[in-house]
Design an enzyme around this catalytic site. Structure first.
Site, PDB file in Angstrom:
ATOM      1  N   GLU A 170       0.802  -1.237   0.000  1.00 14.90           N
ATOM      2  CA  GLU A 170       0.000   0.000   0.000  1.00 14.90           C
ATOM      3  C   GLU A 170       0.832   1.284   0.000  1.00 14.90           C
ATOM      4  O   GLU A 170       0.631   2.170   0.829  1.00 14.90           O
ATOM      5  CB  GLU A 170      -0.945   0.006   1.216  1.00 14.90           C
ATOM      6  CG  GLU A 170      -1.886  -1.179   1.226  1.00 14.90           C
ATOM      7  CD  GLU A 170      -2.854  -1.159   2.411  1.00 14.90           C
ATOM      8  OE1 GLU A 170      -2.736  -0.271   3.279  1.00 14.90           O
ATOM      9  OE2 GLU A 170      -3.732  -2.038   2.464  1.00 14.90           O
ATOM     10  N   GLU A 278      -6.137 -10.844  -0.855  1.00 20.32           N
ATOM     11  CA  GLU A 278      -6.934 -10.603   0.359  1.00 20.32           C
ATOM     12  C   GLU A 278      -8.422 -10.575   0.030  1.00 20.32           C
ATOM     13  O   GLU A 278      -9.179  -9.757   0.557  1.00 20.32           O
ATOM     14  CB  GLU A 278      -6.515  -9.274   1.019  1.00 20.32           C
ATOM     15  CG  GLU A 278      -5.034  -9.213   1.333  1.00 20.32           C
ATOM     16  CD  GLU A 278      -4.604  -7.930   2.047  1.00 20.32           C
ATOM     17  OE1 GLU A 278      -5.469  -7.191   2.555  1.00 20.32           O
ATOM     18  OE2 GLU A 278      -3.395  -7.677   2.093  1.00 20.32           O
TER      19      GLU A 278
HETATM   20  C1  XIL Z   1      -6.238  -6.131   8.499  1.00 17.93           C
HETATM   21  C2  XIL Z   1      -6.549  -7.277   9.442  1.00 17.93           C
HETATM   22  O1  XIL Z   1      -7.438  -8.159   8.813  1.00 17.93           O
HETATM   23  C3  XIL Z   1      -7.136  -6.754  10.734  1.00 17.93           C
HETATM   24  O2  XIL Z   1      -7.265  -7.813  11.671  1.00 17.93           O
HETATM   25  C4  XIL Z   1      -6.262  -5.653  11.294  1.00 17.93           C
HETATM   26  O3  XIL Z   1      -6.901  -5.101  12.424  1.00 17.93           O
HETATM   27  C5  XIL Z   1      -6.006  -4.582  10.269  1.00 17.93           C
HETATM   28  O4  XIL Z   1      -5.437  -5.168   9.111  1.00 17.93           O
HETATM   29  N1  XIL Z   1      -4.908  -4.554   3.844  1.00 17.93           N
HETATM   30  C6  XIL Z   1      -3.915  -5.392   4.305  1.00 17.93           C
HETATM   31  C7  XIL Z   1      -4.166  -6.251   5.476  1.00 17.93           C
HETATM   32  O5  XIL Z   1      -2.865  -5.503   3.670  1.00 17.93           O
HETATM   33  O6  XIL Z   1      -3.021  -6.457   6.244  1.00 17.93           O
HETATM   34  C8  XIL Z   1      -5.272  -5.702   6.338  1.00 17.93           C
HETATM   35  O7  XIL Z   1      -5.534  -6.644   7.364  1.00 17.93           O
HETATM   36  C9  XIL Z   1      -6.486  -5.401   5.510  1.00 17.93           C
HETATM   37  C10 XIL Z   1      -6.190  -4.378   4.466  1.00 17.93           C
END
Ligand code: XIL
Length: 467
Positions: A170, A278
């Site tokens: 990101e 994701e």
């Molecule tokens: C999220 C997790 O799922 C949560 O448990 C945490 O509180 C915040 O992060 N992008 C990403 C992930 O790359 O690491 C994130 O995961 C969601 C968005």
């Protein structure tokens, strides 16, 4: 010379595979529902096994604190063959104070997955979020060293155990600017921090795939264009990058883009793997299922789409639980989205073509061959070739199997192999017991391929000739 005594080695490897598998690995082979070597092809019944038949993986984000819950562990171990620690490898978890590293929870996830023969995605080395406060207090030179050290410590700890790392997560802004996101790394080190992170990562674990990962880059837009330009520049200048991760968090405000597949394809065309890292889609019922189908079909249509990871095992523990975005509900029941994913995977008729395209009808007196991957471990896979006689009986057959280096065939069975001088092309002839095939009848031979770091190449078959 490498391949002399193939059949003897076959017996060794095969008896290992059949009888001496470590308990966990044997259990995984069963749990994943993989097709038996001599079995006929049938639709796989789990997401991981079905994806494997398409040369892909199907993974889930895993939280260490749920591994002790029997239903959670059972769903994870049954359905998924790739794991991403959801939070346990992030900077605040692994280096909460400078120079003091903590791998306990991440280790639990890695050993749980690898003990079952599954792979792990490392997430994530450099990210502005879940970053402990001490990092933002550093000067530019101290931050540069701290970033290199963080990458080095994590990748050394897990060297050889991680399929792909999200090296940088990101780093670009949302919206139309295409600019980099403000972060301690960007603000102190400038644009070069991404390249620095990738170069450091490659030097520590040359066998891990190195990914750039982001969200809102799933369709073509200003942000994905900016990432695209960066990846193109990296490839042009030889900065090490192997893959781009598309987070794919979708909801009604941010649905699956209409050009999702085209966007994956344009990145793949730069010479990187693409991975859906994701995936979750808020919603329910048919609408949610249809969106999942589109994502799976897009990945299957892009040969360099290595696999799909959903961001959690169950809606119960999703980071967006109220949006019920996953394929198993809060009680681990399969939702319409689950069925949609499994159906799309099982129906996939897209790359790798050799494993999915039905063979043309055999000519009279001739034979045809078709390929199927039957089992996969972290370092190797088994392939099976089915040889089918045409409309008249045959008394012998020959075909070729071509392997892409650095992959290498380490064992074969149910045939007589010979090799070309490069060692890449195996000509397989029937053995004394499987050359005679009645009209329309089939037999099969098999082989084990050591991947040697290339987990995406698929064996290519030549034509079948009959005698
Ligand atoms: C999220 C997790 O799922 C949560 O448990 C945490 O509180 C915040 O992060 N992008 C990403 C992930 O790359 O690491 C994130 O995961 C969601 C968005």
């Amino acid at each position: 010379m490498i391949y002399d005594n193939v059949s003897r080695r076959y017996h060794r490897v095969r008896s290992f595979a059949r009888t001496a598998l470590p308990l966990g690995l044997a259990a995984a082979v069963t749990a994943a529902g993989l097709v038996a070597l001599s079995g006929t092809a049938s639709a796989a019944s789990t997401l991981g096994a079905s994806a494997a038949e398409r040369g892909r993986y199907f993974g889930a984000a895993v939280a260490a604190n749920h591994l002790g819950e029997a239903d959670y562990a059972n769903a994870l171990h049954t359905e998924f063959n790739m794991a991403t620690p959801e939070n346990e490898m992030k900077w605040d978890a692994t280096e909460p104070s400078q120079g003091s590293f903590n791998f306990g929870n991440a280790d639990r996830i890695v050993s749980d997955a690898r003990g079952r023969g599954n792979r792990v995605r490392g997430h994530t080395l450099v990210w502005h979020s879940q970053l402990p406060g001490w990092v933002s207090g550093l000067s530019a030179s101290a931050l540069s060293s701290a970033m290199n050290n963080h990458i080095t410590q994590l990748m050394t700890h897990y060297r050889g155990q991680i399929y792909a790392w999200d090296v940088v997560n990101e780093a670009f802004q949302d919206g139309g600017s295409g600019a980099r996101r403000s972060s301690p790394f960007q603000d102190r080190l400038g644009n070069g921090f991404i390249e620095q992170a990738f170069r450091t990562a490659r030097s520590v674990d040359p066998n891990a795939k190195l990914c750039y990962n982001d969200y809102n880059t799933d369709g073509q837009n200003a942000k994905s264009n900016a990432v695209f330009a960066m990846v193109q520049d990296f490839k042009n200048r030889g900065v090490p990058i192997d893959c781009v991760g598309f987070q794919s968090h979708f909801n009604s405000a941010s649905p699956v883009p209409s050009d999702y597949q085209q966007n994956l394809q344009r990145f793949a065309n730069l010479g990187v793997d693409v991975q859906i890292t994701e995936l979750d889609i808020e919603g329910s019922g048919t609408a949610q299922a249809n969106s999942y189908t589109r994502v799976v079909n897009a990945c299957l249509a892009v040969s360099r789409c290595a696999g799909i990871t959903v961001w959690g095992v169950t809606d119960k523990y999703s980071w967006r639980a109220s949006g019920t975005p996953l394929v198993l509900d809060g009680n681990y029941n399969k939702k319409p989205a689950y069925t949609a994913v499994l159906t799309a995977l099982n129906n996939g008729t897209t790359p790798p073509p050799s494993s999915t395209t039905p063979p043309p009808p055999p000519p009279p007196g001739g034979c045809t061959v078709s390929y199927q991957e039957t089992q996969r471990w972290p370092d190797r896979y088994n392939g099976q070739v089915t040889v089918r006689a045409g409309s008249t009986a045959i008394t012998g057959w020959t075909t070729t199997v071509t392997i892409t280096r650095p992959q290498q065939i380490s064992a074969t069975w149910n045939g007589n192999p010979t090799w070309d001088s490069s060692g890449n092309v195996m000509t397989m002839r029937n053995n004394s017991s499987n050359g005679n095939l009645a009209a329309g009848a089939s037999t099969s031979f098999g082989f084990t391929v050591m991947m040697n770091g290339n987990s995406t190449a698929v064996p290519r078959l030549g034509s079948c000739s009959a005698s």
